[in-house]
Design a protein around this motif. Sequence first.
Motif, mmCIF file in Angstrom:
data_model
loop_
_atom_site.group_PDB
_atom_site.id
_atom_site.type_symbol
_atom_site.label_atom_id
_atom_site.label_comp_id
_atom_site.label_asym_id
_atom_site.label_seq_id
_atom_site.Cartn_x
_atom_site.Cartn_y
_atom_site.Cartn_z
ATOM 1 N N ARG A 32 0.827 -1.207 0.000
ATOM 2 C CA ARG A 32 0.000 0.000 0.000
ATOM 3 C C ARG A 32 0.857 1.251 0.000
ATOM 4 O O ARG A 32 1.946 1.273 0.573
ATOM 5 C CB ARG A 32 -0.921 0.023 1.232
ATOM 6 N N VAL A 33 0.320 2.272 -0.647
ATOM 7 C CA VAL A 33 0.928 3.600 -0.568
ATOM 8 C C VAL A 33 -0.112 4.597 -0.080
ATOM 9 O O VAL A 33 -1.326 4.361 -0.217
ATOM 10 C CB VAL A 33 1.478 4.062 -1.939
ATOM 11 N N GLN A 34 0.345 5.666 0.493
ATOM 12 C CA GLN A 34 -0.532 6.779 0.865
ATOM 13 C C GLN A 34 -0.361 7.856 -0.190
ATOM 14 O O GLN A 34 0.773 8.202 -0.558
ATOM 15 C CB GLN A 34 -0.145 7.325 2.243
ATOM 16 N N ILE A 35 -1.484 8.376 -0.702
ATOM 17 C CA ILE A 35 -1.441 9.422 -1.725
ATOM 18 C C ILE A 35 -2.020 10.694 -1.135
ATOM 19 O O ILE A 35 -3.112 10.684 -0.573
ATOM 20 C CB ILE A 35 -2.244 9.036 -2.989
ATOM 21 N N MET A 36 -1.297 11.807 -1.263
ATOM 22 C CA MET A 36 -1.741 13.092 -0.729
ATOM 23 C C MET A 36 -1.918 14.101 -1.861
ATOM 24 O O MET A 36 -1.007 14.331 -2.661
ATOM 25 C CB MET A 36 -0.712 13.629 0.271
ATOM 26 N N ASN A 37 -3.118 14.670 -1.936
ATOM 27 C CA ASN A 37 -3.391 15.772 -2.861
ATOM 28 C C ASN A 37 -3.203 17.060 -2.060
ATOM 29 O O ASN A 37 -4.085 17.480 -1.314
ATOM 30 C CB ASN A 37 -4.828 15.659 -3.387
ATOM 31 N N HIS A 38 -2.035 17.665 -2.190
ATOM 32 C CA HIS A 38 -1.738 18.839 -1.363
ATOM 33 C C HIS A 38 -2.644 20.024 -1.695
ATOM 34 O O HIS A 38 -2.916 20.866 -0.834
ATOM 35 C CB HIS A 38 -0.263 19.229 -1.529
ATOM 36 N N ALA A 39 -3.113 20.089 -2.935
ATOM 37 C CA ALA A 39 -3.967 21.215 -3.313
ATOM 38 C C ALA A 39 -5.269 21.232 -2.524
ATOM 39 O O ALA A 39 -5.793 22.295 -2.191
ATOM 40 C CB ALA A 39 -4.254 21.156 -4.812
ATOM 41 N N SER A 40 -5.797 20.057 -2.231
ATOM 42 C CA SER A 40 -7.080 19.972 -1.510
ATOM 43 C C SER A 40 -6.928 19.497 -0.072
ATOM 44 O O SER A 40 -7.856 19.600 0.724
ATOM 45 C CB SER A 40 -8.019 19.008 -2.243
ATOM 46 N N GLY A 41 -5.754 18.927 0.232
ATOM 47 C CA GLY A 41 -5.555 18.374 1.571
ATOM 48 C C GLY A 41 -6.109 16.975 1.733
ATOM 49 O O GLY A 41 -6.088 16.415 2.827
ATOM 50 N N LEU A 42 -6.631 16.396 0.650
ATOM 51 C CA LEU A 42 -7.225 15.060 0.722
ATOM 52 C C LEU A 42 -6.152 13.983 0.599
ATOM 53 O O LEU A 42 -5.188 14.135 -0.170
ATOM 54 C CB LEU A 42 -8.258 14.879 -0.394
ATOM 55 N N SER A 43 -6.342 12.894 1.355
ATOM 56 C CA SER A 43 -5.354 11.821 1.361
ATOM 57 C C SER A 43 -6.054 10.486 1.546
ATOM 58 O O SER A 43 -7.097 10.412 2.204
ATOM 59 C CB SER A 43 -4.355 12.042 2.496
ATOM 60 N N THR A 44 -5.499 9.414 0.944
ATOM 61 C CA THR A 44 -6.078 8.082 1.103
ATOM 62 C C THR A 44 -5.017 7.015 0.836
ATOM 63 O O THR A 44 -4.097 7.245 0.041
ATOM 64 C CB THR A 44 -7.262 7.875 0.142
ATOM 65 N N PRO A 45 -5.131 5.866 1.488
ATOM 66 C CA PRO A 45 -4.247 4.752 1.139
ATOM 67 C C PRO A 45 -4.815 3.995 -0.060
ATOM 68 O O PRO A 45 -6.017 4.063 -0.343
ATOM 69 C CB PRO A 45 -4.274 3.878 2.400
#
Length: 509
Positions: A32-45
């Motif tokens: 698994r990886v964690q993905i972060m969308n810095h523009a929106s602050g949203l994150s999910t594995p």
Amino acid sequence: MKYSAKILDIADRGVLLNASDARMVGVLEGDRVQIMNHASGLSTPAVVDITTTMIPVGVIGIYGLTNRTLLLVDGTEVEVWEAKKPLALDLIKKKMNHEKLTKDDTRQIIQDIVNDSLSQAELSAYVTACYINGLDMDEVEYLTHAMVESGDRLKFSNHPIVDKHSVGGVPGNKISLLIVPIIAASGLKIPKTSSRAITGAAGTADLMEVLAPVEFSAVEVQQMTEKVGGVIVWGGATNIAPADDKIIVVEYPFKIDARGQMLASVMAKKFAVGADLVVIDIPVGSSTKVPDMAEGRKMAREFIELGERLGIRVECALTYGDSPVGRTIGPNLEVREALAILEGGDEPRSLIQKSLSLAGIALEMSGKAAKGQGYQMAEEILRSGKALRKLRQIIEIQGGDPAVTSESIKPGEFEFVVNAQNTGYIIELNNRALVSLARIAGAPHDHGAGLLLHAKKGEQVNAGDPIFTIYADRDWRLKMAVEEGRRLMPVIVEGMLLDRIPSEYRGQV
């Protein structure tokens, strides 16, 4: 590490990394990886798939379900790092090792299932562990509560709320189309959430979809039930016990229905809709899920005990399952048959008697009918036309045409009649073979596909008499069904040829 997002039209939760980038992040296929969308602050594995050609270095492919959380567009820069494994994995391994799951264990597993934190392989491991090692009644209770907590619930101000369920295994079991309007016409409320066919030819939701839309939210289901007394909707659209739908997807390829998970699945949905009184139909027969009366009584005791733990009063009906209910199998054919009875028809008796018996049990449980008088009250509601009027109200509130009649519902345009080869009695109907033929003909997706039985077990036929007709919406599907019918021989007439030895071998050793 930072990557450029590429949105992939794949209806799954996960990501696709180039093999070189996977090595840089330090992950293998299935990690698994964690993905972060810095523009929106949203994150999910997300679970990792790896490619050497489909995604270039520096780009990460984002699957459709994962992007519902991240809300990315092509080219968005995201940060990616290795993620921890879900807590549920150690708990699943615990069950694989024959250990008992606690209430908190079960809640964590179900939460990870609902959040799509588990891969299909990991979810399969959980289902398999429960299937092989079983769940005791405490674990079933924990699973039921966890399923309910994971989704939406209905809360009615007036009670009792009635519900019914069939454990399945017998084709043509269209009784909900009669029972729901009978119960609702008596003044009781029955918010019937139903399933689509998984291995059968038509689930109750597939049948109702012939008459009206069936996909509604929990709030809409409650509002419609308050207005007309009942609904028949697809449970998968309501977000009621959503973990169950994900478990069913894994069970389907193996054609398994683990006992503990089945009990929890049924009762979680009854609990979530606010039911106080539940009637469970348990078909018993050699080709059903319950092969004999002893096993049926055991299952009934388990349903009743689980109901007591949940505060739901449950009564079970062991019903005949060695023959289809009524004479039709497949969406349009079954709906047409049920509507004809609501319109005043008095055949087939198997469908009428089973429907009135189960509706009668519910009427007696609720106090609407005195003990022993439920069948009679249900019959009066049916014969008076009140049940038909109530079904039309249900059809209308769900967005269908309340003026629909049995004659307006047609079977598929392509048909093939199977005739008896000789005179005799019908001595066997193979339910599984009949369902297989209906599905090959196109049911439940093709509403016009299915079977019409002209004769049932114990009835006499003459040589050349029609035994059953196969219907299909598409000619090529009919041809496939006919070929399969010759192989399966789903209906056997006494004295009918079962095998043939080539004549050139006759008399030879």
